[in-house]
Design a protein around this motif. Structure first.
Motif, mmCIF file in Angstrom:
data_model
loop_
_atom_site.group_PDB
_atom_site.id
_atom_site.type_symbol
_atom_site.label_atom_id
_atom_site.label_comp_id
_atom_site.label_asym_id
_atom_site.label_seq_id
_atom_site.Cartn_x
_atom_site.Cartn_y
_atom_site.Cartn_z
ATOM 1 N N THR A 287 23.189 48.214 43.215
ATOM 2 C CA THR A 287 23.681 49.501 42.703
ATOM 3 C C THR A 287 24.911 49.961 43.452
ATOM 4 O OG1 THR A 287 22.149 50.652 44.174
ATOM 5 C CG2 THR A 287 21.411 50.232 41.945
ATOM 6 N N THR A 288 25.000 49.628 44.752
ATOM 7 C CA THR A 288 26.170 50.042 45.525
ATOM 8 C C THR A 288 27.432 49.365 44.995
ATOM 9 O OG1 THR A 288 24.667 50.126 47.425
ATOM 10 C CG2 THR A 288 27.010 50.376 47.866
ATOM 11 N N TYR A 289 27.340 48.077 44.717
ATOM 12 C CA TYR A 289 28.508 47.364 44.187
ATOM 13 C C TYR A 289 28.867 47.839 42.782
ATOM 14 C CZ TYR A 289 28.893 44.063 48.057
ATOM 15 O OH TYR A 289 29.098 43.495 49.285
ATOM 16 N N ILE A 290 27.859 48.202 41.982
ATOM 17 C CA ILE A 290 28.147 48.723 40.641
ATOM 18 C C ILE A 290 28.921 50.030 40.741
ATOM 19 C CG2 ILE A 290 27.101 49.690 38.560
ATOM 20 C CD1 ILE A 290 24.846 47.654 38.870
ATOM 21 N N LYS A 291 28.465 50.923 41.639
ATOM 22 C CA LYS A 291 29.172 52.199 41.826
ATOM 23 C C LYS A 291 30.585 51.963 42.371
ATOM 24 C CE LYS A 291 24.966 54.873 42.725
ATOM 25 N NZ LYS A 291 24.211 55.621 43.734
ATOM 26 N N LEU A 292 30.700 51.013 43.308
ATOM 27 C CA LEU A 292 32.010 50.725 43.885
ATOM 28 C C LEU A 292 32.968 50.217 42.811
ATOM 29 C CD1 LEU A 292 33.442 50.771 46.622
ATOM 30 C CD2 LEU A 292 32.726 48.391 46.959
ATOM 31 N N ALA A 305 37.968 46.173 41.542
ATOM 32 C CA ALA A 305 36.808 46.392 40.670
ATOM 33 C C ALA A 305 36.221 45.062 40.232
ATOM 34 C CB ALA A 305 37.221 47.221 39.462
ATOM 35 N N LYS A 306 37.098 44.102 39.878
ATOM 36 C CA LYS A 306 36.627 42.780 39.451
ATOM 37 C C LYS A 306 35.869 42.079 40.579
ATOM 38 C CE LYS A 306 36.548 39.275 36.550
ATOM 39 N NZ LYS A 306 35.946 38.233 37.388
#
Length: 669
Positions: A287-292, A305-306
């Protein structure tokens, strides 16, 4: 309870507070047992689950069945969340079964209150919220006047409100739990008290965030960080827990800053959350990487983002999760739109919507078992009512016969008169039986029409409810909406999704389906081998062994796989239940020219001859308690006999000399 430690995913973080409330409400009756449970508690907190389980197994064998501590042991087993909800429900029932003797309720009220709480937890995990609240309320009534309320009921009610989407109310109850733990003297260890306080602060903040009250969410997240900093100063043993808690709060703060469009602050906190992880591929970081990635898309840093999205793919390959994958698709679609790759963006958006629909359908399965149980309860009530009515007729008939015999000894004329009256009563009974049969036939016809209408209505309601959900989701993407409008739209979205889940559950419940079995050519030898392998785990609880003697190659039989597996499961579980500790259950497969025979043999307590015809009845009165106190339900053999006969087969049993039984199932090839 490893979820206590990782607190991992913001979307399910509120469950941590519920799990931490599974602590014992009263001291154990045996001090040695209490000390051992504290050791096991500490092992679970630091993630040493296998060692904790082995200690629990040794602890169980040392507890006499009449000792009240057995209920506390069952409660503790039920609270071990990593086994799943079925495990928790089974042990919760065992804990309550100890108090079937009403005198024990008054002798050990603290243990009884604890068992009620644990049963409520089990109902909650199985989505039976009304039943959960009922058990919680009963436990609340047992609290003595003047006792300090440790907030257990508050946090459990908070969980129910959260599931219903009433996030503001849920937040208030999480705060109440936090305040009560602070003000009440507690026997919690410092580590467990820290987890409880930290989780409830974080859950309060997360609930306010879901309600759209970002300032309130920020307040409790920062209060949580202050608590975590104080835990650092206390030098708690489980430092990993402190880092994990801080990582989760940083992750949640990053999410709030994204909603406030403070992208630099969001990236800062999300990066801190990632840096706190010692593992390169930690599943809690999805979830942290998704938010980032979302923050980078908003700020136009598409290459970064990629990279974040690629990291999500790596984690999801190792730790698959459909819900997180759906969230990744949503951010990926936004990224592709920014890149002006419209065709790919629409494809990803379509995959996101499809996965969201699949998640909604899968959740409906959680309710299916409960609906079936309610139907069975209604059917059983109808059978009981019918038996009571028949018993009344039999009593009346016997009264008439008794009166006739009494008058026969007095005068012949009264005998003749009594015989005429008896004949009249028989005629009336025949007429009544005919009317009853007609009424039952009409009731069956009406019931079938009701089922048909109910299915049609449920099917027709799916499309408009799906449209409502979709429109609500679409409107929520409008950045110009104020917070009150967003709150109302979320309520509409949540209500429509819950209604769709209920309708899908109804359509998949097989209500009223009495058609023939769908049979396929199946390797019975492989089915038996797999069943024995799976059931050996259950046998280990009583140190039992299951041996299987099969064929060297496939034995192909035309059967319904799932239903035949259920037959084998019922028979082997019965053998284990009525066998002694360290006993052996022998399963064998014999192949004849035109049929096969499966035998399940044990050296248990056997079946009395007087019960030989009763054991196959639904809810049979011949049911008995297992050798280790296992509770019977009287359904397994009735269901098994029905399934075997629908396959054109036969089931029977014979008692063994020296004790035990052999059940045999014959199936045509």
């Amino acid at each position: 309870m490893k979820k206590h430690l990782t607190c991992l995913l913001a979307s399910s973080l509120f469950l941590t507070a519920i799990l931490t409330s599974c602590s014992r409400h009263v001291p154990a009756n045996n001090p040695n047992f209490s000390e051992k449970l504290k050791i096991i508690d500490s092992l679970v907190i630091v993630g040493q689950n296998e060692i904790a389980i082995r200690l629990l197994d040794t602890l169980r064998s040392a507890i006499p069945p009449e000792d009240p501590f057995i209920s506390e042991y069952y409660c503790y087993q039920s609270s071990l969340d990593f086994f799943g909800p079925d495990h928790g429900n089974t042990y919760a029932d065992s804990a309550l079964a100890y108090f079937k003797n009403s005198s024990r309720k008054s002798s050990y009220p603290g243990n009884f209150r604890q068992a009620l709480f644990i049963k409520g937890d089990a109902c909650f995990k199985n989505k039976k919220y009304l039943a959960a609240i009922s058990y919680y309320a009963q436990a609340k009534e047992l609290k003595k006047a003047g006792d300090c309320d440790d907030g257990d009921l508050a946090v459990k009610i908070a969980g129910v409100y959260y599931e219903q989407g009433n996030y503001r109310i849920a937040a208030r109850y999480f705060i109440e739990k936090y305040q009560q733990v602070i003000s009440c003297p507690s026997n919690l260890t410092p580590e467990k008290k820290f987890i409880t306080l930290q989780a409830n602060l974080n859950n309060a903040g997360f609930s306010y965030e879901r309600a759209g009250l970002l300032d309130s969410a920020m307040f409790y997240y920062r209060k949580d960080l202050n608590l975590i900093d104080s835990a650092d100063r206390l030098n708690l043993a489980a430092k990993r827990n402190i880092d994990a808690a801080r990582s989760v709060v940083f992750d949640n703060l990053g999410g709030v800053f994204i909603q406030q469009r403070k992208i630099d602050a969001a990236v800062n906190y999300l990066s801190k959350s990632i840096d706190l992880s010692n593992e390169e591929t930690n599943p809690t970081k999805v979830t942290t990487y998704i938010k980032l990635a979302d923050a980078y898309v908003i700020s136009g840093k598409l290459d970064m983002a990629k990279a974040a999205l690629d990291h999500c793919v790596l984690l999801l390959k190792r730790y698959p999760n459909d819900e997180f994958n759906a969230r990744r698709f949503k951010v990926l679609a936004a990224y592709l739109f920014k890149r002006n790759l419209l065709s790919e963006a629409y494809k990803v958006q379509s995959r996101y919507m499809h996965l969201q629909d699949s998640l909604g359908l899968s959740k409906s399965e959680l309710y299916k078992t409960d609906i079936a149980r309610q139907v069975n309860n209604l059917q059983e009530q109808a059978r009981v009512s019918d038996l009571e009515q028949k018993a009344k007729y039999r009593k009346l008939y016997l009264a008439v016969i008794s009166a006739a015999l009494l008058f026969a000894t007095m005068i012949i004329i009264l005998i003749v008169r009594s015989l005429r009256r008896t004949q009249k009563a028989r005629e009336n009974a025949t007429i009544q039986n005919q009317k009853l049969e007609q009424a039952l036939a009409e009731l069956e016809r009406v019931n079938q029409n009701y089922i048909k209408i109910m299915r049609i209505m449920a099917h027709d309601l799916r499309n408009p409810l799906g449209g409502i959900s979709g429109l609500a989701q679409l409107l929520l993407d409008d950045d110009e909406l104020n917070e009150e409008s967003r709150h109302m739209l979320r309520l509409i979205e949540t209500t429509s999704i819950h209604s769709l889940e209920m309708i899908n559950e109804l359509l998949k419940s097989d209500l009223g389906d009495s058609g023939p079995l769908q049979k396929d050519l199946t390797d019975l030898n492989a089915l038996l081998y797999e069943s024995v392998e799976l059931l050996q785990f259950k046998a280990n609880e009583k140190e039992q062994q299951i041996s299987y003697t099969g064929k060297s190659g496939p034995v192909m039989v035309n059967l319904h796989y799932e239903k035949m597996w259920r037959v084998i499961n019922n028979l082997v579980m019965n053998a284990l239940k009525f066998s002694h500790v360290k006993g052996t259950v022998e399963v064998a497969l014999l192949q004849k020219e035109d049929h096969v025979i499966v035998t399940i043999a044990d050296r248990g307590i056997g079946i009395p001859e007087k019960h030989s015809e009763l054991i196959y009845e639904m809810f049979t009165p011949a049911k008995r308690v297992g050798t280790n106190g296992e509770q019977p339900f009287g359904l397994g053999l009735s269901i098994s006999k029905n399934i075997v006969e629908r396959h054109g087969g036969e089931i029977w049993f014979e008692n063994r000399s020296g004790g035990g039984t052999i059940f045999s199932v014959r199936l045509p090839i």
